[in-house]
Scaffold this active site. Structure first.
Site, mmCIF file in Angstrom:
data_model
loop_
_atom_site.group_PDB
_atom_site.id
_atom_site.type_symbol
_atom_site.label_atom_id
_atom_site.label_comp_id
_atom_site.label_asym_id
_atom_site.label_seq_id
_atom_site.Cartn_x
_atom_site.Cartn_y
_atom_site.Cartn_z
ATOM 1 N N LYS A 227 0.889 -1.281 -0.102
ATOM 2 C CA LYS A 227 0.011 -0.154 -0.036
ATOM 3 C C LYS A 227 0.931 1.271 0.017
ATOM 4 O O LYS A 227 0.630 2.403 -0.752
ATOM 5 C CB LYS A 227 -0.822 0.045 1.207
ATOM 6 C CG LYS A 227 -1.734 -0.990 1.706
ATOM 7 C CD LYS A 227 -2.591 -0.604 2.786
ATOM 8 C CE LYS A 227 -1.950 -0.437 4.209
ATOM 9 N NZ LYS A 227 -1.461 -1.703 4.673
ATOM 10 N N ARG B 119 -8.356 1.756 9.526
ATOM 11 C CA ARG B 119 -8.281 0.267 9.772
ATOM 12 C C ARG B 119 -9.218 -0.275 10.521
ATOM 13 O O ARG B 119 -9.194 -1.410 10.980
ATOM 14 C CB ARG B 119 -6.935 0.293 10.516
ATOM 15 C CG ARG B 119 -5.519 0.032 9.642
ATOM 16 C CD ARG B 119 -4.307 -0.068 10.672
ATOM 17 N NE ARG B 119 -3.284 -0.748 10.166
ATOM 18 C CZ ARG B 119 -2.379 -0.104 9.606
ATOM 19 N NH1 ARG B 119 -2.045 0.923 9.605
ATOM 20 N NH2 ARG B 119 -1.114 -0.922 9.320
ATOM 21 N N ARG C 166 11.581 -6.980 4.166
ATOM 22 C CA ARG C 166 11.308 -5.437 4.108
ATOM 23 C C ARG C 166 12.458 -4.555 4.923
ATOM 24 O O ARG C 166 12.756 -5.269 6.072
ATOM 25 C CB ARG C 166 9.975 -5.191 4.825
ATOM 26 C CG ARG C 166 9.551 -3.896 4.212
ATOM 27 C CD ARG C 166 8.146 -3.886 4.116
ATOM 28 N NE ARG C 166 7.528 -3.566 5.431
ATOM 29 C CZ ARG C 166 6.157 -2.846 5.471
ATOM 30 N NH1 ARG C 166 5.443 -2.588 4.284
ATOM 31 N NH2 ARG C 166 5.611 -2.715 6.600
ATOM 32 N N ARG D 159 12.248 -3.307 10.666
ATOM 33 C CA ARG D 159 11.527 -3.034 11.693
ATOM 34 C C ARG D 159 11.015 -3.854 12.850
ATOM 35 O O ARG D 159 10.524 -4.969 12.565
ATOM 36 C CB ARG D 159 10.316 -2.341 11.383
ATOM 37 C CG ARG D 159 10.551 -0.671 10.833
ATOM 38 C CD ARG D 159 9.228 -0.055 10.002
ATOM 39 N NE ARG D 159 8.227 -0.685 10.248
ATOM 40 C CZ ARG D 159 7.034 -0.260 9.524
ATOM 41 N NH1 ARG D 159 7.279 0.430 8.380
ATOM 42 N NH2 ARG D 159 5.866 -0.999 9.616
ATOM 43 N N ARG E 160 -0.121 -9.051 13.379
ATOM 44 C CA ARG E 160 -0.840 -8.185 12.435
ATOM 45 C C ARG E 160 -1.866 -8.667 11.449
ATOM 46 O O ARG E 160 -2.782 -7.794 11.141
ATOM 47 C CB ARG E 160 0.302 -7.127 11.824
ATOM 48 C CG ARG E 160 1.278 -6.261 12.771
ATOM 49 C CD ARG E 160 2.381 -5.571 12.155
ATOM 50 N NE ARG E 160 2.048 -4.691 11.452
ATOM 51 C CZ ARG E 160 2.775 -4.267 10.649
ATOM 52 N NH1 ARG E 160 4.108 -4.699 10.265
ATOM 53 N NH2 ARG E 160 2.710 -3.011 9.640
HETATM 54 P P1 AMP Z 1 1.820 0.725 8.962
HETATM 55 O O1 AMP Z 1 3.038 1.500 8.977
HETATM 56 O O2 AMP Z 1 0.628 1.481 8.471
HETATM 57 O O3 AMP Z 1 1.838 -0.699 8.779
HETATM 58 O O4 AMP Z 1 1.318 1.087 10.677
HETATM 59 C C1 AMP Z 1 2.244 0.570 11.721
HETATM 60 C C2 AMP Z 1 1.498 0.445 12.980
HETATM 61 O O5 AMP Z 1 1.087 1.530 13.477
HETATM 62 C C3 AMP Z 1 0.182 -0.599 12.708
HETATM 63 O O6 AMP Z 1 0.872 -2.077 13.069
HETATM 64 C C4 AMP Z 1 -0.407 0.239 13.956
HETATM 65 O O7 AMP Z 1 -0.033 -0.367 15.258
HETATM 66 C C5 AMP Z 1 -0.027 1.515 13.840
HETATM 67 N N1 AMP Z 1 -1.338 1.963 13.131
HETATM 68 C C6 AMP Z 1 -1.126 2.663 11.940
HETATM 69 N N2 AMP Z 1 -2.242 3.046 11.273
HETATM 70 C C7 AMP Z 1 -3.236 2.951 12.291
HETATM 71 C C8 AMP Z 1 -4.529 3.140 12.267
HETATM 72 N N3 AMP Z 1 -5.329 3.691 11.169
HETATM 73 N N4 AMP Z 1 -5.230 2.780 13.617
HETATM 74 C C9 AMP Z 1 -4.395 2.169 14.575
HETATM 75 N N5 AMP Z 1 -3.331 1.987 14.657
HETATM 76 C C10 AMP Z 1 -2.580 2.327 13.514
#
Ligand code: AMP
Length: 213
Positions: free
Chosen positions: A13, A88, A127, A160, A171
Site C-alpha cells: 500500500k 483500519r 522489508r 522494523r 498484525r
Molecule cells: P503501518 O506502517 O501502516 O503498517 O502501521 C504500523 C503500525 O502503526 C500498525 O501496526 C499499528 O500499530 C499502527 N497504526 C497505523 N495506522 C493505524 C490506524 N489507522 N489505526 C490504528 N493503528 C494504526
C-alpha cells in the site's frame, strides 16, 4: 481526489501510495509514518502508540481519528490526498465519513491491494526501513541503490520490530478481524477498486492509474 489504500500490512500500500502521491500531486498521509515520527521525537503520542505497535496491535481509535481529521484539514490536502493505513477499523471509517460529510466531501476511491497471507509473511522478512526518514525497501523486490543505505537520505536501513515474523502474524490476525470488513464497507459505498498486489510494482501502478481514470 480523495483516495484510501486498503490491504494487509506488507501488501505494498505504502509503495503505491507514494507513486500515486507523486503522479497526482496530492499528499501521501501515512498514519504509521506519523506514529513512527512521534516515537522518534519522543512525544506523548509516540510513547502511547509504541506500546501497541510493538505488539502488532492497533493504536486505539481515540488516538488515531482526530490526528487524521486534523491532518486532512490542512491546506496542502484541500485538493485531495492518499490515505495509507487509515482507516483500519469501521469506527475509523465512520469518523472519516462524518468529518468529510461536514465539508460536503466524500471518499472518491478505496483501492484494495490484494495479497494472500503466505506471500505477506515471505515479503515482510525482506522489508527494510530507513532509521531516519522511514522510506521502505525490499531486499529482492525493491532494493535500495546501495545495500543497507537509504536512497532518499543516506541513513541506515533496518528490519522494523513490527516487521519481525511473530509480530507480522499478529498484525495479519488484526487485519482480518478489524480491517478486512472495510472492503465490504467501501464496496457498499460504491468506491471500491481492487488490484492484484502480487504483481510487479510498475504493473500494479499502471492498473491503479487506469482505475483512477
Ligand atoms: P503501518 O506502517 O501502516 O503498517 O502501521 C504500523 C503500525 O502503526 C500498525 O501496526 C499499528 O500499530 C499502527 N497504526 C497505523 N495506522 C493505524 C490506524 N489507522 N489505526 C490504528 N493503528 C494504526
Amino acid at each position: 481526489m480523495r483516495i484510501i489504500m486498503l490491504g494487509a500490512p506488507g501488501a505494498g500500500k505504502g509503495t503505491q501510495a507514494k507513486l500515486i502521491s507523486e503522479r497526482y500531486g496530492i499528499p501521501h498521509i501515512s498514519t504509521g509514518d506519523i506514529f513512527r515520527s512521534n516515537i522518534k521525537n519522543g512525544t506523548e503520542l509516540g510513547k502511547k502508540a509504541k506500546t501497541y505497535m510493538d505488539q502488532g496491535q492497533l493504536v486505539p481509535d481515540e488516538l488515531t481519528c482526530d490526528l487524521v481529521v486534523d491532518r486532512i484539514a490542512q491546506d496542502d490536502a484541500k485538493d485531495g490526498y492518499v490515505l495509507d493505513g487509515f482507516p483500519r477499523t469501521i469506527p475509523q471509517a465512520e469518523a472519516l465519513k462524518h468529518a468529510l460529510e461536514g465539508r460536503g466531501e466524500s471518499v472518491d476511491f478505496a483501492i484494495d491491494v490484494d495479497v494472500p497471507d503466505e506471500n505477506i509473511i515471505k515479503r515482510m522478512s525482506g522489508r527494510r526501513a530507513c532509521v531516519s526518514c522511514g522510506a521502505t525497501y525490499h531486499v529482492v523486490y525493491n532494493p535500495p541503490k546501495k545495500e543497507g543505505v537509504c536512497d532518499v537520505c543516506g541513513s541506515g536501513l533496518i528490519l522494523r520490530d513490527d516487521d519481525k515474523p511473530e509480530t507480522v502474524k499478529k498484525r495479519l490476525d488484526v487485519y482480518h478481524s478489524q480491517t478486512q470488513p472495510l472492503i465490504d464497507y467501501y464496496q457498499k459505498d460504491g468506491v471500491l477498486k481492487e488490484v492484484d498486489g502480487t504483481q510487479e510494482i510498475d504493473t500494479i501502478f499502471s492498473q491503479i492509474q487506469k482505475l483512477l481514470g
